[in-house]
Design an enzyme around this catalytic site. Structure first.
Site, PDB file in Angstrom:
ATOM      1  N   ILE A  42       0.650  -1.458   0.030  1.00 47.05           N
ATOM      2  CA  ILE A  42      -0.183  -0.474  -0.265  1.00 47.05           C
ATOM      3  C   ILE A  42       1.169   1.128  -0.080  1.00 47.05           C
ATOM      4  O   ILE A  42       0.960   2.141  -0.818  1.00 47.05           O
ATOM      5  CB  ILE A  42      -1.287  -0.032   1.200  1.00 47.05           C
ATOM      6  CG1 ILE A  42      -1.557  -1.141   1.061  1.00 47.05           C
ATOM      7  CG2 ILE A  42      -1.379   1.734   1.590  1.00 47.05           C
ATOM      8  CD1 ILE A  42      -2.763  -1.133   2.385  1.00 47.05           C
ATOM      9  N   ASN A 128       2.493   4.812   7.519  1.00 48.29           N
ATOM     10  CA  ASN A 128       1.628   3.846   7.019  1.00 48.29           C
ATOM     11  C   ASN A 128       2.377   2.171   7.070  1.00 48.29           C
ATOM     12  O   ASN A 128       2.446   0.918   7.350  1.00 48.29           O
ATOM     13  CB  ASN A 128       1.439   3.495   5.834  1.00 48.29           C
ATOM     14  CG  ASN A 128       1.583   2.251   4.408  1.00 48.29           C
ATOM     15  OD1 ASN A 128       0.665   1.839   4.490  1.00 48.29           O
ATOM     16  ND2 ASN A 128       2.444   1.485   4.459  1.00 48.29           N
ATOM     17  N   SER A 181      -6.838  -0.214  10.339  1.00 48.44           N
ATOM     18  CA  SER A 181      -7.401  -0.934   9.957  1.00 48.44           C
ATOM     19  C   SER A 181      -9.445  -0.490   9.808  1.00 48.44           C
ATOM     20  O   SER A 181      -9.457  -0.472  10.630  1.00 48.44           O
ATOM     21  CB  SER A 181      -6.453  -1.693  10.349  1.00 48.44           C
ATOM     22  OG  SER A 181      -7.384  -3.270   9.626  1.00 48.44           O
ATOM     23  N   TYR A 196      -3.057  -6.777  17.172  1.00 46.11           N
ATOM     24  CA  TYR A 196      -2.529  -6.223  15.835  1.00 46.11           C
ATOM     25  C   TYR A 196      -3.951  -5.239  15.611  1.00 46.11           C
ATOM     26  O   TYR A 196      -3.995  -4.638  15.849  1.00 46.11           O
ATOM     27  CB  TYR A 196      -2.957  -7.071  14.228  1.00 46.11           C
ATOM     28  CG  TYR A 196      -3.645  -6.526  13.196  1.00 46.11           C
ATOM     29  CD1 TYR A 196      -2.016  -5.319  12.460  1.00 46.11           C
ATOM     30  CD2 TYR A 196      -4.259  -6.353  12.522  1.00 46.11           C
ATOM     31  CE1 TYR A 196      -2.321  -4.887  11.118  1.00 46.11           C
ATOM     32  CE2 TYR A 196      -4.773  -5.241  11.100  1.00 46.11           C
ATOM     33  CZ  TYR A 196      -3.537  -4.561  10.531  1.00 46.11           C
ATOM     34  OH  TYR A 196      -3.430  -4.019   9.492  1.00 46.11           O
ATOM     35  N   LYS A 200      -4.830  -1.167  16.108  1.00 43.55           N
ATOM     36  CA  LYS A 200      -5.236  -0.566  15.320  1.00 43.55           C
ATOM     37  C   LYS A 200      -6.002   0.433  15.509  1.00 43.55           C
ATOM     38  O   LYS A 200      -6.457   2.001  15.153  1.00 43.55           O
ATOM     39  CB  LYS A 200      -5.802  -0.979  13.902  1.00 43.55           C
ATOM     40  CG  LYS A 200      -4.069  -1.674  12.994  1.00 43.55           C
ATOM     41  CD  LYS A 200      -3.756  -0.505  12.458  1.00 43.55           C
ATOM     42  CE  LYS A 200      -2.726  -1.290  11.482  1.00 43.55           C
ATOM     43  NZ  LYS A 200      -1.669  -0.522  10.974  1.00 43.55           N
TER      44      LYS A 200
HETATM   45  N1  LIG Z   1      -2.713  -5.540   3.313  1.00 44.65           N
HETATM   46  C1  LIG Z   1      -4.187  -5.326   3.871  1.00 44.65           C
HETATM   47  O1  LIG Z   1      -5.018  -5.945   3.949  1.00 44.65           O
HETATM   48  C2  LIG Z   1      -4.295  -4.360   5.102  1.00 44.65           C
HETATM   49  C3  LIG Z   1      -5.593  -3.639   5.479  1.00 44.65           C
HETATM   50  C4  LIG Z   1      -5.617  -2.986   7.167  1.00 44.65           C
HETATM   51  C5  LIG Z   1      -5.047  -2.254   6.980  1.00 44.65           C
HETATM   52  N2  LIG Z   1      -3.366  -2.483   6.222  1.00 44.65           N
HETATM   53  C6  LIG Z   1      -1.866  -1.604   6.969  1.00 44.65           C
HETATM   54  O2  LIG Z   1      -2.043  -0.864   5.494  1.00 44.65           O
HETATM   55  C7  LIG Z   1      -0.760  -0.867   6.484  1.00 44.65           C
HETATM   56  C8  LIG Z   1       0.882  -1.366   4.768  1.00 44.65           C
HETATM   57  O3  LIG Z   1       0.367  -2.234   4.906  1.00 44.65           O
HETATM   58  P1  LIG Z   1       0.345  -3.739   3.300  1.00 44.65           P
HETATM   59  O4  LIG Z   1      -0.108  -4.313   3.061  1.00 44.65           O
HETATM   60  O5  LIG Z   1       1.260  -2.919   2.310  1.00 44.65           O
HETATM   61  O6  LIG Z   1       1.659  -4.938   4.188  1.00 44.65           O
HETATM   62  P2  LIG Z   1       3.222  -4.746   3.860  1.00 44.65           P
HETATM   63  O7  LIG Z   1       3.826  -5.772   4.418  1.00 44.65           O
HETATM   64  O8  LIG Z   1       3.648  -4.911   2.071  1.00 44.65           O
HETATM   65  O9  LIG Z   1       3.778  -3.525   3.914  1.00 44.65           O
HETATM   66  C9  LIG Z   1       4.611  -3.101   5.028  1.00 44.65           C
HETATM   67  C10 LIG Z   1       5.794  -2.601   4.918  1.00 44.65           C
HETATM   68  O10 LIG Z   1       5.749  -1.513   6.252  1.00 44.65           O
HETATM   69  C11 LIG Z   1       7.399  -1.947   6.289  1.00 44.65           C
HETATM   70  N3  LIG Z   1       8.126  -1.954   7.620  1.00 44.65           N
HETATM   71  C12 LIG Z   1       7.988  -2.994   8.478  1.00 44.65           C
HETATM   72  N4  LIG Z   1       7.813  -2.719  10.259  1.00 44.65           N
HETATM   73  C13 LIG Z   1       8.379  -1.423   9.840  1.00 44.65           C
HETATM   74  C14 LIG Z   1       9.553  -0.263  10.669  1.00 44.65           C
HETATM   75  N5  LIG Z   1      10.244  -0.924  12.220  1.00 44.65           N
HETATM   76  N6  LIG Z   1      10.228   0.685  10.470  1.00 44.65           N
HETATM   77  C15 LIG Z   1       9.656   0.873   9.156  1.00 44.65           C
HETATM   78  N7  LIG Z   1       9.280   0.076   7.641  1.00 44.65           N
HETATM   79  C16 LIG Z   1       8.783  -0.937   8.394  1.00 44.65           C
HETATM   80  C17 LIG Z   1       8.120  -3.881   5.338  1.00 44.65           C
HETATM   81  O11 LIG Z   1       9.029  -3.475   5.584  1.00 44.65           O
HETATM   82  C18 LIG Z   1       6.991  -3.340   5.011  1.00 44.65           C
HETATM   83  O12 LIG Z   1       7.439  -3.123   3.466  1.00 44.65           O
HETATM   84  C19 LIG Z   1      -0.022  -1.261   7.631  1.00 44.65           C
HETATM   85  O13 LIG Z   1       0.066  -0.548   8.698  1.00 44.65           O
HETATM   86  C20 LIG Z   1      -1.195  -2.485   7.833  1.00 44.65           C
HETATM   87  O14 LIG Z   1      -1.564  -2.823   9.103  1.00 44.65           O
HETATM   88  C21 LIG Z   1      -3.392  -3.159   5.490  1.00 44.65           C
END
Ligand SMILES: NC(=O)c1ccc[n+]([C@@H]2O[C@H](COP(=O)([O-])OP(=O)(O)OC[C@H]3O[C@@H](n4cnc5c(N)ncnc54)[C@H](O)[C@@H]3O)[C@@H](O)[C@H]2O)c1
Length: 292
Positions: A42, A128, A181, A196, A200
């Site tokens: 995202i 994010n 989320s 989690y 959130k």
């Molecule tokens: N994918 C879903 O269904 C979904 C749904 C609701 C919310 N979200 C939220 O959206 C956001 C992005 O999620 P995504 O699905 O793209 O996940 P993803 O795992 O593809 O990306 C998350 C990124 O965060 C980085 N990260 C993790 N720990 C870190 C740290 N300590 N310092 C810096 N970077 C760090 C990771 O390296 C990764 O690149 C998150 O907050 C997630 O909780 C995702």
């Protein structure tokens, strides 16, 4: 705020006949944006949207060097033709990568200060970065519980602090956006995600608190709450359980999961002048998951 042909501008004779006016409210010309967790998923998708809208975007993430996917997207942005019309005229679009860990408060402050000094400003910050882990609630290991909260709660605060400090220092009317989320609104059916979900819900409340405290300093803070999105985060669960995709689809009236690009609209709206009166808001982008 970009000048737009509002009804009052038309009635007072100050409107300009520019058909792109309403779209210009969504543009980010000359603005500098930060996106944590921006190397993939995202984060990278929204970083690309911000760059297309005219911003210089810094993606902050853990790897020492960005992935091949990131480098391809960066090259795409660098090759975007300079726009010659409208509010984006001459806007330079650029994607940069900086390695850092959102759980390290002073590191975040220093990294963002360096970016602000180089670019002269920070206008937008998308908090994010996030992690997801599953465990039986009665057995949840303390260290895993702590890790989730370090990244998903502390990391959001430290990122917002880092950006907010530079916005205040430079008198910038900034926009901070947190990524919460549906898991902050309701419990994911059948998933052992208590840590989690708790994190959130904390992000939603932190967003409202930040919004109230920072509004007098000219900074807006809002959140986005995605439903299930196909990214590396969900792939980890979907690949281990072939029936899960169908179960998740059935849990919202739209009958499907989202693709990352479906978060672009809400993220750009909240970053831009189009949302100038939104503060402390949350936008659910969940196909109706929480409507059921
Ligand atoms: N994918 C879903 O269904 C979904 C749904 C609701 C919310 N979200 C939220 O959206 C956001 C992005 O999620 P995504 O699905 O793209 O996940 P993803 O795992 O593809 O990306 C998350 C990124 O965060 C980085 N990260 C993790 N720990 C870190 C740290 N300590 N310092 C810096 N970077 C760090 C990771 O390296 C990764 O690149 C998150 O907050 C997630 O909780 C995702």
């Amino acid at each position: 705020m970009a000048s737009v042909s509002t009804v009052s501008a038309i009635l007072s004779g100050h409107a300009t006949p520019d058909p792109s006016d309403v779209l210009s409210m969504f543009a980010l010309p000359g603005r500098v944006a930060l996106v944590t967790g921006g190397v993939r998923g995202i984060g990278l998708e929204i970083a690309l949207a911000y760059a297309e809208a005219g911003a210089t975007v810094y993606c902050l993430d853990l790897p020492a060097h960005p992935s091949e996917d990131f480098i391809k997207v960066q090259a795409h942005v660098a090759a975007l033709p300079a726009l010659s019309i409208g509010i984006l005229k001459g806007a330079k679009r650029r994607l940069e990568y900086t390695s850092c860990d959102v759980t390290h408060q002073k590191e975040m402050w220093a990294v963002v200060e360096r970016i602000a000094e180089k670019e002269g400003r920070i206008d937008v910050c998308l908090c994010n970065a996030g992690v997801l882990h599953a465990a039986d609630v009665l057995e949840y290991p303390a260290e895993d519980w702590q890790k989730i909260h370090d990244v998903n709660i502390n990391g959001v605060l430290f990122t917002a602090q880092a950006a907010g400090r530079q916005m205040v220092k430079r008198n910038t009317r900034g926009s901070i956006i947190t990524v919460a989320s549906i898991s902050g609104h309701c419990t994911n059916q059948g998933m052992q995600w208590t840590a989690y979900n708790t994190s959130k819900a904390a992000v939603l409340q932190m967003t409202r608190s930040l919004a109230c405290e920072l509004a007098p300093k000219g900074i807006r803070v809002n959140s986005i709450s995605p439903g299930y999105v196909y990214t590396g985060m969900t792939k980890e669960f979907l690949s281990k359980n072939p029936t899960l995709d169908g179960k998740w689809r059935a849990q919202n009236p739209t009958g499907r999961l989202a693709n990352p690009e479906e978060l672009r609209g809400a993220a750009l709206f909240l970053a831009s002048d189009a949302s100038s009166y939104c503060n402390g808001s949350d936008i659910l982008v969940d196909g109706g998951h929480c409507a059921w």
